[in-house]
Structure formats: C-alpha cells, structure tokens
Design an enzyme around this catalytic site. Structure first.
Site, short mmCIF file in Angstrom:
data_model
loop_
_atom_site.label_atom_id
_atom_site.label_comp_id
_atom_site.label_asym_id
_atom_site.label_seq_id
_atom_site.Cartn_x
_atom_site.Cartn_y
_atom_site.Cartn_z
N ARG A 268 4.32 31.47 -0.51
CA ARG A 268 4.19 31.92 -1.80
C ARG A 268 4.97 33.25 -1.87
NH1 ARG A 268 2.50 27.61 -1.13
NH2 ARG A 268 0.93 26.55 -2.38
N HIS A 319 5.80 21.16 7.13
CA HIS A 319 4.43 21.17 6.89
C HIS A 319 3.83 19.95 7.40
CE1 HIS A 319 4.61 25.04 4.34
NE2 HIS A 319 5.74 24.87 4.40
N TYR A 372 2.00 19.82 -6.18
CA TYR A 372 1.46 20.62 -7.52
C TYR A 372 2.66 21.78 -7.38
CZ TYR A 372 -0.37 21.99 -2.87
OH TYR A 372 -0.43 22.47 -1.39
N GLU A 394 5.96 16.87 4.53
CA GLU A 394 4.34 16.88 4.69
C GLU A 394 4.22 15.79 5.86
OE1 GLU A 394 2.29 19.16 3.72
OE2 GLU A 394 2.95 20.05 2.04
#
Ligand code: 0X9
Ligand code: ZN
Length: 484
Positions: A268, A319, A372, A394
């Site tokens: 972030r 990730h 998201y 992911e």
C-alpha cells in the site's frame, strides 16, 4: 464474485516458538519465551461484514486475522469464552481450528525437524523444498545456485530494510544484460506468505539447472534477464519466524507516543494512486499505507532499483493465497488501456496451470474487480512507472503456509505460466530490433532485418502473426525507432 478465502489454522500460525536445536547454527528459531501463545484459543470464520461488526467483535476480544473483511465475512482468533459472546451478538461462527496453539506447536515441530535434517544433510541429500526455510537458509540457497552456475547467476543488493537487513536479488541471465528485456519477480512482500519465497526460488533453480538442458529455459535465459528477489520484506519474514507467525507488514516501529502495533503494508506504500480507497491511514491496520508514498526502505529500494534498470519489461509480485492471476488496475475499477492484452495473457497462463496441476481454475482479472481495491499497490506502479507488464499471483492454498507436501506443487503451479509471461514480453519487446545482437541499434540492424525478412525467417515476423508482410516492416521500424 470472488470465492471465500478459507484459512486453515492447522497450517497458519500466529506466533510460533521454536526450541533451538543444540546442533543448529547461528539462526535462533524463536525462543518459546519470546513468542505469544494462543492456549485455549479457537480459529473461526465469522459472518462479520461491516466495520461496525468488526468493532463489536473486537470489543469482546476477537482478533481479525484476514487482511480485510470480505462479503463472506472474516477469519478470527477467539480467546476462551468469547464464542458465546459472539453468538449473543447475532453472528454465525464456524470453527475452523479448535486448538490454535496445538496446531502451531505441531507445525513448529515439523518445520524444526526438517530444518535440522536439512542443516545436517550430506552431499546431495535433503531438498530445500521439503519444508519452509528461514532467512539464513534462503541466503545460503542463493549462494548454492551461484556456485552451480557462476556464469549465469549473480547476487545483487537493492538496499536494506528498517532493521538493516540486506534485501537480496539474484540475476539469472546468459550475457547481453542491458539490451534485452528484464523480468523482475519478488516474493514475500507480506511477511506471513511463506510459500511465495519457495515459489520464486523454485523458479530460480529451474532456470539455473535447465539452462543448456531444457530448450525453452535456455531460450528464455538467453533472451530475458531474470531478476528474482525472494524476500522483499526480510524484517517481517524474520518476525514471523521468531515472534508472530501471522504478521503481515514490515517492521516500522511506532513513535514513542503512538499505538504499539505499527508496521506498514508494503503493498500500500507505492506512489501510484497512493492514499485512496483500498488502504488505511491507521497504523494499526493490516493495510496501513505508511506516512507517505515510498516512506519505507523496502519499497524505496525496489523503486530505486527499477529506476536504475530501465530494461525491465515484466514484473510479478508473488503473494498467497487464492489461486488468482491479477493485473492492473488495482485501484481504479475501470479497465486499463492494456486490459485485453493482460486478460488474454492471464487466461493463457491459467490454462497452463489447469492443464498441468490439478488445483482448479485460477481466477484471472484486474485486481480491483477480482479481489478488492488496492491503493498504492505494486502492480499499478510497475505498470505505470516501471514500464512493465505487471502481474500478481495469489498462490494456491487454504492458508498462508500450506502443508509441507503442498510446497513443491505450489511452486510448480505457476512455473510454466511464468515462462509464458516471460516469452510474451520477450516476443513483443523493442529490444528485438537489435537484430545482430551487438547491444546497439544502428543501420546494421536494419540490414539484418531486411535480410531476415527476405529469407522469411522467424526473427523478421515482428508482429508474430506467422507471415511476413508490410506489418512486420512497420513493427520493426517502430521498435527500432523506440530504441535508437
Ligand atoms: O491485499 C493485498 O495486498 C494482496 N492480497 S494478500 O492477501 N496477499 O494480502 C492482493 C494484492 C496484490 N496486489 C498487488 N501486487 N498490487
Ligand atoms: Zn500478500
């Protein structure tokens, strides 16, 4: 709608204590003393959906362990006696792990035993990929790959973490660096996503051992400069091994006056669309964005490395978990200018995963609409500022640290898809205009193109449509113009 991310508490841990084996070398594997314990605590899924729900649950002592609440709810750790309280508040509780501490203890014992064996192994015994490995073993594995092929592999440091740990990368490439496209991959942005370290190191080993043996690997190590950073967040990684197994962020310390639980989410903290919806300004949040874009030494080191490596054309920030192939936009919910190319490549990559490994169909799509919204994430930044076709995996799992038997499959899942990503980028890169491979873009390249074109060679099929026509000439000239 995105499927629910099931967290198995059998294989994740909030904090693990490892007894130091008498024979072990320097790395202390968490004294039991320093690690938090979860005796009597229960892991559960709760249908909490709103910030108010979260507040009510936190007020009775429940701790959210998912990074965000999704429409399906969230995963929590509940101290003894709080289940009834949560039910009384009207929530539906699904117990996932009745004995969190027991699960952690069993997993710790397994990892410690495997590490003992690995450290004592004789020549050719014990695989790095038998179980998860702490930082010193990761570091030694890089050295091992360099020792195997010093002609192909070298180590570089992009900078240091908050706590002064070097952030290491590995360059795997057969000559011509600087005038062929580079593909940068990093693991372990998030501290608890241990499988990501194994995943990128598996790729590294395949490239090293496959060079000169496997034609596809040989071609891609010839045509692509691979830059692999196994642990972008070494402080966080260390902390998950020693103190709190479920830690996600980096280890930025709070100022004396502030809350005790800080740490910045590196994903972030990038500058593109930083500070917007899809991140938090609260230092205690799992998605705390930091005080400013690139405020963190780990993301800053990566940024500076990227700016110093202009040949980067591809990126993957690996990730876990979710079986997803994600791409920009992360923050905006509209399609990116290159959406169709991303989607087509992602779909082709997902085909490879389904065909070769039976983990079900991976989701493919923009991060913002598939998962998201993420503000200040790596993928958007690499796409916009880093000039890269940037994807995020992911990885497989029902948890951040799947069972040991899932490690190799979890590495193999993405391997062929990653090669496809590399080939896609190499096939379209303007570096191809260096027809005579002299690392220079001059008239000789134009001549070499015309000769190849006249002879109908693959090298002159610039638009990769399997025929030779004016479009190839135009595509060559565009690439040549960009590079010269
Ligand atoms: O929320 C995240 O940062 C990632 N999910 S995770 O469960 N691993 O925390 C998703 C975003 C990955 N995005 C980018 N690389 N931008
Ligand atoms: Zn993550």
């Amino acid at each position: 709608m995105r499927r629910y991310r099931f967290i198995s508490f059998v294989s994740l841990g909030l904090a693990c204590g490892f007894a130091m084996p008498a024979t072990a070398a320097a790395q202390p594997l968490a004294g039991d003393a320093g690690a938090a314990r979860y005796d009597g605590q229960v892991g559960a899924h709760i249908d909490a959906r709103t910030p108010e729900d979260l507040e009510r649950l936190e007020s009775i002592g429940a701790a959210l362990v998912s990074c965000e609440l999704s429409p399906a709810g969230g995963d929590f750790i509940l101290p003894p006696g709080t289940i009834a309280g949560a039910e009384a508040l009207g929530f539906t509780i699904t117990i996932v792990e009745p004995d969190v501490q027991g699960a952690l203890d069993r997993e710790s014992a397994r990892i410690r035993a495997s590490l003992d064996l690995y450290r004592q192994r004789g020549e050719g015994e014990g695989s790095f990929f038998d179980d998860y490995r702490p930082l010193p073993e990761v570091d030694a594995f890089i050295d091992e790959l360099i020792a195997r092929r010093p002609d192909l592999v070298s180590r570089f440091e992009i900078g240091q973490s908050h706590e002064g740990r070097p952030i290491w990368g590995m360059r795997i490439s057969a000559a011509q660096d600087g005038c062929k496209p580079a593909f940068i991959l990093n693991g372990l942005t998030h501290a608890r996503e241990w499988l990501t370290v194994m995943n990128v190191l598996y790729l590294a080993e395949q490239l090293v051992d496959g060079y000169g043996v496997d034609p596809q690997v040989t071609d891609l190590v010839d045509r692509v400069e691979w830059l692999i950073i196994p642990v972008l967040n070494p402080d966080g990684y260390e902390y998950t091994w020693t103190t709190e197994r479920f830690w996600r962020k980096n280890r930025r310390e709070p100022p004396p006056s502030a809350p005790t639980r800080w740490g910045v989410d590196p994903n972030r903290n990038y500058s593109f669309r930083w500070g917007l919806a899809g991140s938090s300004g609260n230092p205690a949040s799992q998605t705390y964005r930091g005080p400013a874009p690139f405020s963190e030494p780990e993301t800053r080191a990566l940024r500076d490395f990227v700016f110093a490596t202009p040949q980067i054309r591809a990126h993957n920030d690996v990730h876990s978990y979710g079986h997803d192939i994600l791409f920009p936009w992360s923050q905006l919910t509209e399609p990116s200018p290159d959406h169709d190319e991303y989607q087509a490549l992602g779909d082709a990559m997902a085909d490879l995963m389904v065909e070769t490994h039976d983990v079900g169909r991976w989701s493919v799509g923009p991060l913002s609409t598939t998962l998201y919204r993420v503000s200040g994430g790596s993928t958007d930044w690499f796409y916009v500022e880093g000039g890269a076709m940037s994807l995020t995996y992911e990885l497989r799992g029902g948890s951040f640290n799947p069972e040991a038997s899932e490690i190799l499959p979890g590495c193999r899942d993405t391997y062929e898809a990653t090669l496809l990503h590399a080939a896609h980028v190499a096939d379209r890169s303007s570096f191809r205009a260096d027809m005579d491979n002299d690392c220079d873009f001059d008239f000789d390249d134009v001549l070499a193109f015309l000769v190849a074109f006249g002879a109908g060679e693959d090298a002159a099929d610039f638009d990769a449509d399997a025929d030779h026509d004016i479009d190839d000439v135009l595509a060559f000239l565009a690439a040549f113009g960009e590079m010269s």
